[in-house]
Design a protein around this motif. Structure first.
Motif, PDB file in Angstrom:
ATOM      1  N   VAL A   1     -10.493 -12.998  -2.436  1.00  0.00           N
ATOM      2  CA  VAL A   1      -9.189 -13.170  -1.787  1.00  0.00           C
ATOM      3  C   VAL A   1      -8.160 -12.238  -2.420  1.00  0.00           C
ATOM      4  CG1 VAL A   1      -7.311 -14.795  -1.352  1.00  0.00           C
ATOM      5  CG2 VAL A   1      -9.686 -15.537  -1.075  1.00  0.00           C
ATOM      6  N   SER A   2      -8.195 -12.109  -3.738  1.00  0.00           N
ATOM      7  CA  SER A   2      -7.248 -11.223  -4.428  1.00  0.00           C
ATOM      8  C   SER A   2      -7.435  -9.780  -3.997  1.00  0.00           C
ATOM      9  CB  SER A   2      -7.424 -11.351  -5.946  1.00  0.00           C
ATOM     10  OG  SER A   2      -7.151 -12.663  -6.387  1.00  0.00           O
ATOM     11  N   ARG A   3      -8.680  -9.337  -3.864  1.00  0.00           N
ATOM     12  CA  ARG A   3      -8.919  -7.962  -3.408  1.00  0.00           C
ATOM     13  C   ARG A   3      -8.384  -7.758  -1.990  1.00  0.00           C
ATOM     14  NH1 ARG A   3     -13.973  -8.881  -5.753  1.00  0.00           N
ATOM     15  NH2 ARG A   3     -14.323  -7.694  -7.669  1.00  0.00           N
ATOM     16  N   GLY A   4      -8.645  -8.743  -1.130  1.00  0.00           N
ATOM     17  CA  GLY A   4      -8.217  -8.591   0.258  1.00  0.00           C
ATOM     18  C   GLY A   4      -6.716  -8.483   0.404  1.00  0.00           C
ATOM     19  N   LEU A   5      -5.968  -9.339  -0.294  1.00  0.00           N
ATOM     20  CA  LEU A   5      -4.510  -9.283  -0.217  1.00  0.00           C
ATOM     21  C   LEU A   5      -3.959  -8.099  -0.998  1.00  0.00           C
ATOM     22  CD1 LEU A   5      -3.725 -13.092  -0.551  1.00  0.00           C
ATOM     23  CD2 LEU A   5      -3.684 -11.684   1.515  1.00  0.00           C
ATOM     24  N   MET A   6      -4.662  -7.712  -2.070  1.00  0.00           N
ATOM     25  CA  MET A   6      -4.234  -6.557  -2.851  1.00  0.00           C
ATOM     26  C   MET A   6      -4.232  -5.281  -2.003  1.00  0.00           C
ATOM     27  SD  MET A   6      -6.056  -3.793  -4.265  1.00  0.00           S
ATOM     28  CE  MET A   6      -7.660  -4.544  -4.347  1.00  0.00           C
ATOM     29  N   LEU A   7      -5.126  -5.196  -1.036  1.00  0.00           N
ATOM     30  CA  LEU A   7      -5.179  -4.002  -0.199  1.00  0.00           C
ATOM     31  C   LEU A   7      -3.929  -3.855   0.672  1.00  0.00           C
ATOM     32  CD1 LEU A   7      -8.952  -4.051   0.634  1.00  0.00           C
ATOM     33  CD2 LEU A   7      -7.717  -2.122  -0.341  1.00  0.00           C
ATOM     34  N   LEU A   8      -3.209  -4.946   0.926  1.00  0.00           N
ATOM     35  CA  LEU A   8      -1.914  -4.823   1.578  1.00  0.00           C
ATOM     36  C   LEU A   8      -0.936  -4.093   0.669  1.00  0.00           C
ATOM     37  CD1 LEU A   8       0.258  -5.403   3.694  1.00  0.00           C
ATOM     38  CD2 LEU A   8       0.505  -7.690   2.702  1.00  0.00           C
ATOM     39  N   PHE A   9      -0.958  -4.428  -0.622  1.00  0.00           N
ATOM     40  CA  PHE A   9      -0.094  -3.729  -1.573  1.00  0.00           C
ATOM     41  C   PHE A   9      -0.465  -2.249  -1.654  1.00  0.00           C
ATOM     42  CE2 PHE A   9      -0.049  -7.983  -4.055  1.00  0.00           C
ATOM     43  CZ  PHE A   9       0.791  -8.531  -3.100  1.00  0.00           C
ATOM     44  N   ILE A  10      -1.760  -1.964  -1.595  1.00  0.00           N
ATOM     45  CA  ILE A  10      -2.200  -0.570  -1.637  1.00  0.00           C
ATOM     46  C   ILE A  10      -1.666   0.197  -0.430  1.00  0.00           C
ATOM     47  CG2 ILE A  10      -4.229   0.928  -1.511  1.00  0.00           C
ATOM     48  CD1 ILE A  10      -3.885  -0.348  -4.211  1.00  0.00           C
ATOM     49  N   ALA A  11      -1.725  -0.414   0.745  1.00  0.00           N
ATOM     50  CA  ALA A  11      -1.206   0.244   1.945  1.00  0.00           C
ATOM     51  C   ALA A  11       0.293   0.504   1.815  1.00  0.00           C
ATOM     52  CB  ALA A  11      -1.495  -0.609   3.175  1.00  0.00           C
ATOM     53  N   LEU A  12       1.036  -0.474   1.292  1.00  0.00           N
ATOM     54  CA  LEU A  12       2.480  -0.312   1.117  1.00  0.00           C
ATOM     55  C   LEU A  12       2.799   0.761   0.079  1.00  0.00           C
ATOM     56  CD1 LEU A  12       3.499  -4.089   1.122  1.00  0.00           C
ATOM     57  CD2 LEU A  12       3.952  -2.413   2.936  1.00  0.00           C
TER      58      LEU A  12
ATOM     59  N   TRP B   1       2.207   9.633   2.979  1.00  0.00           N
ATOM     60  CA  TRP B   1       2.082  10.167   4.335  1.00  0.00           C
ATOM     61  C   TRP B   1       3.447  10.517   4.922  1.00  0.00           C
ATOM     62  CZ3 TRP B   1      -2.644  11.442   5.727  1.00  0.00           C
ATOM     63  CH2 TRP B   1      -3.722  10.818   5.076  1.00  0.00           C
ATOM     64  N   VAL B   2       4.448   9.730   4.608  1.00  0.00           N
ATOM     65  CA  VAL B   2       5.794  10.017   5.106  1.00  0.00           C
ATOM     66  C   VAL B   2       6.313  11.332   4.537  1.00  0.00           C
ATOM     67  CG1 VAL B   2       8.184   9.225   5.095  1.00  0.00           C
ATOM     68  CG2 VAL B   2       6.342   7.590   5.528  1.00  0.00           C
ATOM     69  N   VAL B   3       6.107  11.532   3.220  1.00  0.00           N
ATOM     70  CA  VAL B   3       6.578  12.754   2.574  1.00  0.00           C
ATOM     71  C   VAL B   3       5.747  13.957   3.014  1.00  0.00           C
ATOM     72  CG1 VAL B   3       6.844  13.931   0.360  1.00  0.00           C
ATOM     73  CG2 VAL B   3       7.544  11.546   0.593  1.00  0.00           C
ATOM     74  N   THR B   4       4.414  13.773   3.077  1.00  0.00           N
ATOM     75  CA  THR B   4       3.527  14.878   3.427  1.00  0.00           C
ATOM     76  C   THR B   4       3.833  15.422   4.813  1.00  0.00           C
ATOM     77  OG1 THR B   4       1.758  14.037   2.019  1.00  0.00           O
ATOM     78  CG2 THR B   4       1.113  15.531   3.781  1.00  0.00           C
ATOM     79  N   THR B   5       4.121  14.540   5.757  1.00  0.00           N
ATOM     80  CA  THR B   5       4.359  14.966   7.139  1.00  0.00           C
ATOM     81  C   THR B   5       5.843  15.108   7.465  1.00  0.00           C
ATOM     82  OG1 THR B   5       4.276  12.653   7.863  1.00  0.00           O
ATOM     83  CG2 THR B   5       2.226  13.894   7.916  1.00  0.00           C
TER      84      THR B   5
ATOM     85  N   GLY C   1      12.234   5.476   8.726  1.00  0.00           N
ATOM     86  CA  GLY C   1      12.858   5.048   7.491  1.00  0.00           C
ATOM     87  C   GLY C   1      11.837   4.305   6.649  1.00  0.00           C
ATOM     88  N   GLU C   2      12.238   3.893   5.474  1.00  0.00           N
ATOM     89  CA  GLU C   2      11.326   3.202   4.564  1.00  0.00           C
ATOM     90  C   GLU C   2      10.847   1.869   5.142  1.00  0.00           C
ATOM     91  OE1 GLU C   2      10.122   4.391   1.899  1.00  0.00           O
ATOM     92  OE2 GLU C   2      11.364   6.158   1.593  1.00  0.00           O
ATOM     93  N   ALA C   3      11.736   1.138   5.790  1.00  0.00           N
ATOM     94  CA  ALA C   3      11.366  -0.164   6.334  1.00  0.00           C
ATOM     95  C   ALA C   3      10.376  -0.020   7.473  1.00  0.00           C
ATOM     96  CB  ALA C   3      12.621  -0.904   6.801  1.00  0.00           C
ATOM     97  N   ARG C   4      10.593   0.941   8.378  1.00  0.00           N
ATOM     98  CA  ARG C   4       9.651   1.145   9.478  1.00  0.00           C
ATOM     99  C   ARG C   4       8.301   1.622   8.967  1.00  0.00           C
ATOM    100  NH1 ARG C   4      13.205   4.080  14.296  1.00  0.00           N
ATOM    101  NH2 ARG C   4      14.659   2.328  14.650  1.00  0.00           N
ATOM    102  N   ALA C   5       8.321   2.461   7.973  1.00  0.00           N
ATOM    103  CA  ALA C   5       7.061   2.915   7.386  1.00  0.00           C
ATOM    104  C   ALA C   5       6.291   1.732   6.797  1.00  0.00           C
ATOM    105  CB  ALA C   5       7.325   3.964   6.310  1.00  0.00           C
TER     106      ALA C   5
ATOM    107  N   GLY D   1       6.433  -1.261   7.892  1.00  0.00           N
ATOM    108  CA  GLY D   1       5.878  -1.970   9.044  1.00  0.00           C
ATOM    109  C   GLY D   1       4.576  -1.345   9.520  1.00  0.00           C
ATOM    110  N   ILE D   2       4.493  -0.018   9.496  1.00  0.00           N
ATOM    111  CA  ILE D   2       3.247   0.655   9.862  1.00  0.00           C
ATOM    112  C   ILE D   2       2.147   0.322   8.858  1.00  0.00           C
ATOM    113  CG2 ILE D   2       2.144   2.918  10.051  1.00  0.00           C
ATOM    114  CD1 ILE D   2       4.687   3.979  11.286  1.00  0.00           C
ATOM    115  N   ALA D   3       2.505   0.282   7.578  1.00  0.00           N
ATOM    116  CA  ALA D   3       1.514  -0.075   6.551  1.00  0.00           C
ATOM    117  C   ALA D   3       0.970  -1.483   6.795  1.00  0.00           C
ATOM    118  CB  ALA D   3       2.140   0.012   5.166  1.00  0.00           C
ATOM    119  N   LEU D   4       1.844  -2.408   7.139  1.00  0.00           N
ATOM    120  CA  LEU D   4       1.403  -3.771   7.437  1.00  0.00           C
ATOM    121  C   LEU D   4       0.477  -3.787   8.647  1.00  0.00           C
ATOM    122  CD1 LEU D   4       1.509  -6.850   7.101  1.00  0.00           C
ATOM    123  CD2 LEU D   4       3.630  -6.839   8.440  1.00  0.00           C
ATOM    124  N   ALA D   5       0.817  -3.027   9.679  1.00  0.00           N
ATOM    125  CA  ALA D   5      -0.026  -2.973  10.872  1.00  0.00           C
ATOM    126  C   ALA D   5      -1.397  -2.381  10.554  1.00  0.00           C
ATOM    127  CB  ALA D   5       0.675  -2.162  11.965  1.00  0.00           C
TER     128      ALA D   5
END
Length: 442
Positions: A20-31, A37-41, A371-375, A377-381
């Motif tokens: 469970v910790s690994r699964g939820l931790m991957l949300l933090f990794i995405a965030l 990706w925002v800076v690169t593009t 913006g940071e908040a929308r980005a 949101g994409i990470a969460l999706a």
């Protein structure tokens, strides 16, 4: 309780907290990864109040907290794998000795020999797994230079012997050295940047993205950047200390039975997150438009380990201990499915991010201005999409494809080694006859 084998008992009971910790931790990794990706593009847009608020949340609770958390779970998994391999290997070597299957009890010298051979096998397994992870990371780095698989593989390959033989004093010493090196290096870099006048986050981000003029230039620049960053991360970050800390947790039941340690884990969780957040305040000021002080980066990095400990404690409490029927429901079940396929989920995140930030703008001609908040949101999706993928695999009874590929590569690359001769068992002395005893008495 000492976890001598694995997360699973002989009856197939699964301890949910690591998964469970690994699964939820991957949300933090995405965030934590989406700013790359925002800076690169060049997809960033002027910040507003929502962006500033999210920057504070991400800085205090996610950045430099997600990867130490990942490293602790990685070290825990390695130690558990070693314990399992040593236990099963020792039994296998002992059963191969002459006379043991017939009921002969092995000697202490034979037990020592068998355990030594099993420990060598475990060390070779961890090192082989680490080397394959470096190769996987190099392939992933062609898409995402922030890959962490290869970094963890490098740490596993280098410290495989220490993990297998539990050289805790050596591990503590190297952790102290790495921490001092990280503090010194980051403080020096911060002082240099301050002297050059590059003290704002906006100035720092200019020109930091990967070159994407051509596909070849993007890949070559990405892989080169990844190679240097992987070595630097092992030497000058909290990844190695976090890995050894996670390995030490495998000798406790804090993750196997968190329900037995509610007070302790609650204190660690709240205290760790509090200390981590306090250590990130200076970095948060810089990230939201303030100036960079020399001490902010090293303090943010070191205190990130405390924040990671806090997250792991709270996630373990949320997951709870094993149930009688081994079933989980709701988010725990979904997170567990992701956690048992963490490599597949992690790599899938990069594929989805590349599709959103690289492929779609190229095909449609639409430029992203986030913006940071929308980005976030994409990470969460993206994380939710990987949850759906893992849920489908779970329903079909399939392992993660990349986990299967790694396991197959590690198994097929094993090479036989020449075993040392087991200790010779002396033949039992013949009992003296009554006549012999009588003669000796005379």
């Amino acid at each position: 309780m000492k976890l001598a084998t694995s997360f699973t008992s002989s009856q197939g009971q699964r301890f949910p907290a690591p998964d469970v910790s690994r699964g939820l931790m991957l949300l933090f990794i995405a965030l934590a990864n989406i700013p790359f990706w925002v800076v690169t593009t060049s997809s960033s847009a002027p910040s507003d109040a929502a962006d500033t608020a999210w920057l504070w949340v991400r800085t205090l609770l996610v950045d430099h907290r997600a990867y130490p958390l990942f490293a602790m779970l990685f070290g825990f998994g390695l130690a558990t794998m070693i314990n399992r391999r040593v236990a099963s290997g020792t039994r296998s070597y002992l059963s191969s000795l002459p006379g043991v299957e017939a009921g002969r009890e092995p000697t202490s010298q034979e037990e020592t020999w068998a355990r030594e051979q099993a420990t060598v096998d475990a060390r070779r397994l961890v090192r082989r797994r680490g080397l394959w992870m470096i190769l996987f990371g190099a392939a992933h780095a062609a898409l995402f230079s922030g890959d962490i698989i290869g970094t963890y593989g490098l740490a596993a390959a280098v410290f495989a012997g220490w993990l297998a033989r539990r050289h805790r004093k050596r591990a503590m010493a190297v952790c102290v050295v790495i921490t001092i090196a990280a503090i010194t290096t980051m403080y020096t870099m911060g002082s240099h940047l301050a002297a050059q006048g590059l003290t704002s986050a906006a100035a720092m981000q200019q020109g930091t993205g990967e070159s994407s003029a051509t596909l070849l230039s993007y890949i070559s620049g990405s892989v080169t950047s990844w190679a240097g960053n992987s070595v630097a991360t092992v030497l000058f970050s909290m990844v190695v200390p976090a890995m050894f800390l996670g390995a030490r947790l495998a000798d406790t039941d804090l993750l196997a039975h968190p329900e037995r340690h509610r007070r302790l884990l609650t204190a660690i969780g709240l205290g760790g997150l509090g200390v981590g957040a306090a250590g990130g305040i200076g970095y948060g000021i810089w990230a939201t438009g303030g100036t960079l002080a020399a001490w902010t980066a090293p303090l943010h990095e070191v205190m990130g380990l405390a924040g990671a400990c806090g997250w792991l404690a709270l996630l373990a409490l949320y997951a709870g201990g094993p149930t009688a029927d081994g079933r989980m429901t709701g988010l725990r079940r979904l997170a567990s499915a992701v956690g048992r396929r963490s490599m597949t989920a992690y790599l899938s995140q990069s594929l989805l991010f590349a599709t959103i930030f690289l492929a779609l703008p190229t095909l449609t001609g639409i430029e992203l201005h986030l913006g940071e908040a929308r980005a976030a949101g994409i990470a969460l999706a993206v994380w939710l999409a990987t949850v759906g993928l893992c849920a489908v695999l779970e329903r079909g009874g399939h392992a993660g494809p990349f986990e299967t590929l790694l396991r197959t590569a590690v198994a097929r690359s094993e090479r036989r080694r020449r075993l040392p001769v087991p200790p010779v068992v002396a033949a039992p002395a013949e009992p003296a006859t009554s006549r012999g005893v009588y003669d000796l008495a005379r």
